[in-house]
Design a protein around this motif. Sequence first.
Motif, PDB file in Angstrom:
ATOM      1  N   ILE A 235     -19.498 -51.768 112.662  1.00 35.51           N
ATOM      2  CA  ILE A 235     -19.187 -51.552 111.768  1.00 35.51           C
ATOM      3  C   ILE A 235     -17.494 -51.652 110.693  1.00 35.51           C
ATOM      4  CG2 ILE A 235     -19.006 -49.473 109.983  1.00 35.51           C
ATOM      5  CD1 ILE A 235     -20.662 -48.098 111.459  1.00 35.51           C
ATOM      6  N   VAL A 236     -16.525 -51.168 112.081  1.00 35.10           N
ATOM      7  CA  VAL A 236     -15.671 -51.905 111.228  1.00 35.10           C
ATOM      8  C   VAL A 236     -14.926 -52.973 111.492  1.00 35.10           C
ATOM      9  CG1 VAL A 236     -12.672 -51.912 112.639  1.00 35.10           C
ATOM     10  CG2 VAL A 236     -14.585 -50.113 112.699  1.00 35.10           C
ATOM     11  N   LYS A 237     -15.850 -54.092 111.773  1.00 33.95           N
ATOM     12  CA  LYS A 237     -15.534 -55.544 112.264  1.00 33.95           C
ATOM     13  C   LYS A 237     -16.352 -56.125 110.305  1.00 33.95           C
ATOM     14  CE  LYS A 237     -16.531 -59.937 113.792  1.00 33.95           C
ATOM     15  NZ  LYS A 237     -17.493 -60.660 115.426  1.00 33.95           N
ATOM     16  N   ARG A 238     -17.768 -55.762 110.218  1.00 34.80           N
ATOM     17  CA  ARG A 238     -17.690 -55.491 109.156  1.00 34.80           C
ATOM     18  C   ARG A 238     -17.121 -55.462 107.824  1.00 34.80           C
ATOM     19  NH1 ARG A 238     -23.181 -53.981 111.251  1.00 34.80           N
ATOM     20  NH2 ARG A 238     -22.725 -52.333 110.357  1.00 34.80           N
ATOM     21  N   ARG A 239     -16.372 -54.103 107.778  1.00 31.43           N
ATOM     22  CA  ARG A 239     -15.478 -53.534 106.021  1.00 31.43           C
ATOM     23  C   ARG A 239     -13.775 -55.066 107.026  1.00 31.43           C
ATOM     24  NH1 ARG A 239     -16.062 -47.170 106.949  1.00 31.43           N
ATOM     25  NH2 ARG A 239     -18.317 -47.195 105.973  1.00 31.43           N
ATOM     26  N   ARG A 240     -13.530 -55.014 108.020  1.00 34.66           N
ATOM     27  CA  ARG A 240     -12.497 -56.056 108.204  1.00 34.66           C
ATOM     28  C   ARG A 240     -12.356 -57.755 107.902  1.00 34.66           C
ATOM     29  NH1 ARG A 240      -9.756 -59.454 112.238  1.00 34.66           N
ATOM     30  NH2 ARG A 240      -8.010 -58.489 112.957  1.00 34.66           N
ATOM     31  N   GLU A 241     -13.513 -57.592 107.881  1.00 31.09           N
ATOM     32  CA  GLU A 241     -13.929 -59.632 107.301  1.00 31.09           C
ATOM     33  C   GLU A 241     -13.584 -59.189 105.160  1.00 31.09           C
ATOM     34  OE1 GLU A 241     -14.834 -61.776 108.259  1.00 31.09           O
ATOM     35  OE2 GLU A 241     -15.334 -61.631 110.434  1.00 31.09           O
ATOM     36  N   LYS A 242     -13.658 -57.892 105.209  1.00 37.33           N
ATOM     37  CA  LYS A 242     -13.814 -58.285 103.531  1.00 37.33           C
ATOM     38  C   LYS A 242     -11.795 -58.149 102.970  1.00 37.33           C
ATOM     39  CE  LYS A 242     -17.709 -56.362 102.358  1.00 37.33           C
ATOM     40  NZ  LYS A 242     -18.895 -54.307 102.004  1.00 37.33           N
ATOM     41  N   LEU A 243     -11.144 -57.475 103.949  1.00 35.49           N
ATOM     42  CA  LEU A 243      -9.674 -57.367 103.924  1.00 35.49           C
ATOM     43  C   LEU A 243      -8.711 -58.778 104.406  1.00 35.49           C
ATOM     44  CD1 LEU A 243      -9.521 -53.648 105.098  1.00 35.49           C
ATOM     45  CD2 LEU A 243      -9.478 -54.504 103.246  1.00 35.49           C
ATOM     46  N   LEU A 244      -9.220 -59.587 105.219  1.00 33.31           N
ATOM     47  CA  LEU A 244      -8.667 -60.553 105.645  1.00 33.31           C
ATOM     48  C   LEU A 244      -8.962 -61.872 104.177  1.00 33.31           C
ATOM     49  CD1 LEU A 244     -10.830 -61.073 109.065  1.00 33.31           C
ATOM     50  CD2 LEU A 244      -8.096 -60.547 108.946  1.00 33.31           C
ATOM     51  N   PRO A 245      -7.765 -62.685 104.510  1.00 37.80           N
ATOM     52  CA  PRO A 245      -7.691 -63.783 103.373  1.00 37.80           C
ATOM     53  C   PRO A 245      -8.413 -64.608 103.989  1.00 37.80           C
ATOM     54  CG  PRO A 245      -5.437 -62.465 104.832  1.00 37.80           C
ATOM     55  CD  PRO A 245      -6.238 -61.798 105.099  1.00 37.80           C
ATOM     56  N   SER A 246      -8.846 -65.425 102.884  1.00 34.43           N
ATOM     57  CA  SER A 246     -10.092 -66.396 103.246  1.00 34.43           C
ATOM     58  C   SER A 246      -9.553 -67.065 104.711  1.00 34.43           C
ATOM     59  CB  SER A 246     -10.249 -67.603 101.961  1.00 34.43           C
ATOM     60  OG  SER A 246      -8.978 -67.920 101.608  1.00 34.43           O
ATOM     61  N   LYS A 247      -8.872 -67.260 104.626  1.00 37.04           N
ATOM     62  CA  LYS A 247      -7.911 -68.438 105.776  1.00 37.04           C
ATOM     63  C   LYS A 247      -8.219 -67.738 106.614  1.00 37.04           C
ATOM     64  CE  LYS A 247      -5.096 -72.083 103.179  1.00 37.04           C
ATOM     65  NZ  LYS A 247      -3.691 -72.577 103.058  1.00 37.04           N
ATOM     66  N   LYS A 248      -7.818 -66.575 107.011  1.00 34.50           N
ATOM     67  CA  LYS A 248      -7.892 -66.245 108.430  1.00 34.50           C
ATOM     68  C   LYS A 248      -9.309 -65.354 108.860  1.00 34.50           C
ATOM     69  CE  LYS A 248      -3.347 -64.365 108.825  1.00 34.50           C
ATOM     70  NZ  LYS A 248      -2.221 -63.030 109.100  1.00 34.50           N
ATOM     71  N   ARG A 249      -9.972 -65.553 107.630  1.00 33.75           N
ATOM     72  CA  ARG A 249     -11.390 -64.709 108.113  1.00 33.75           C
ATOM     73  C   ARG A 249     -12.339 -66.115 108.545  1.00 33.75           C
ATOM     74  NH1 ARG A 249     -13.832 -63.478 102.336  1.00 33.75           N
ATOM     75  NH2 ARG A 249     -12.718 -61.668 102.464  1.00 33.75           N
ATOM     76  N   GLU A 250     -11.881 -67.566 108.260  1.00 26.56           N
ATOM     77  CA  GLU A 250     -12.341 -68.594 108.470  1.00 26.56           C
ATOM     78  C   GLU A 250     -11.807 -68.679 110.140  1.00 26.56           C
ATOM     79  OE1 GLU A 250     -11.649 -71.623 107.032  1.00 26.56           O
ATOM     80  OE2 GLU A 250     -12.430 -71.116 105.345  1.00 26.56           O
ATOM     81  N   THR A 251     -10.943 -68.132 111.208  1.00 30.43           N
ATOM     82  CA  THR A 251     -10.275 -68.505 112.139  1.00 30.43           C
ATOM     83  C   THR A 251      -9.924 -67.109 113.205  1.00 30.43           C
ATOM     84  OG1 THR A 251      -8.358 -68.047 111.412  1.00 30.43           O
ATOM     85  CG2 THR A 251      -9.237 -70.578 111.167  1.00 30.43           C
TER      86      THR A 251
END
Length: 258
Positions: A235-251
């Motif tokens: 659950i935390v991982k899915r919510r965390r994705e929304k807070l990550l900047p786009s570049k960091k979301r990829e890596t």
Amino acid sequence: MTATDIALPASGGFRLRGEHLNRVEALSDVVFGFALTLLGVSVEVPKTFDQLLGTMREFPAFAICFAILISLWHDHYKFFRRYGLEDRRTIFLNGLLLFIVILYVYPLKFLFSLLVTLSTTTGDPMARMPDGKLLLMIRPDQAEWITFIYGIGVAAVYAVLALLYAHALRLRGTLHLNPLEAFETRERIVGNLLRSGLGLTAAGGSVAIGGFSGRWAGYAAFALIPVVGIIHHSIVKRRREKLLPSKKRETHDAADTL
């Protein structure tokens, strides 16, 4: 921590404020090392093959306890890497955590030695004394209390970890926590409180049911700890994705997630 301390090294999107080992962590590492030593300590080196086999029968219980302590040490390590706190409240809570760890080393080892013995032998669980005599490891009327003791220990450990993260969240202004870091800190509090609650459930359930059957309440509650951890993490991982900047979301999946 000042407003200029923004360019900090990061891991998994979380900036690391505790790069260097401080005295609080040094003491903690010594205590964790001592606890691991107590788990594996033996009175003397086996002198016969039968004694060696008897010692080796304790290895599964030692391995389980070792994994539990290493997991707890890793949680402790992550906290100090992320926040780098050394104030009085942190030192007090850290000292309380270390006290609980040392206090529960022998109950932890006894419980898993008992479980391994029950799962690998038939009949009553017996332990061989240094003089060669066999004694019953636990009476049926004592089973609920070993579960109660362990449940209280689990609850206490995770409650203190929750308090450490709550303290870090209170200092979010001083630490300059960004939205992602504040979110993860809150979720650490929630996760630790969930585990603490399961420990209390195990302790209360074992006493409420009572007798040898009381242990099943503990088994059920303890089995839920990793399940709850996995569900909460997803659950935390899915919510965390929304807070990550786009570049960091990829890596971020390839990063060393602390």
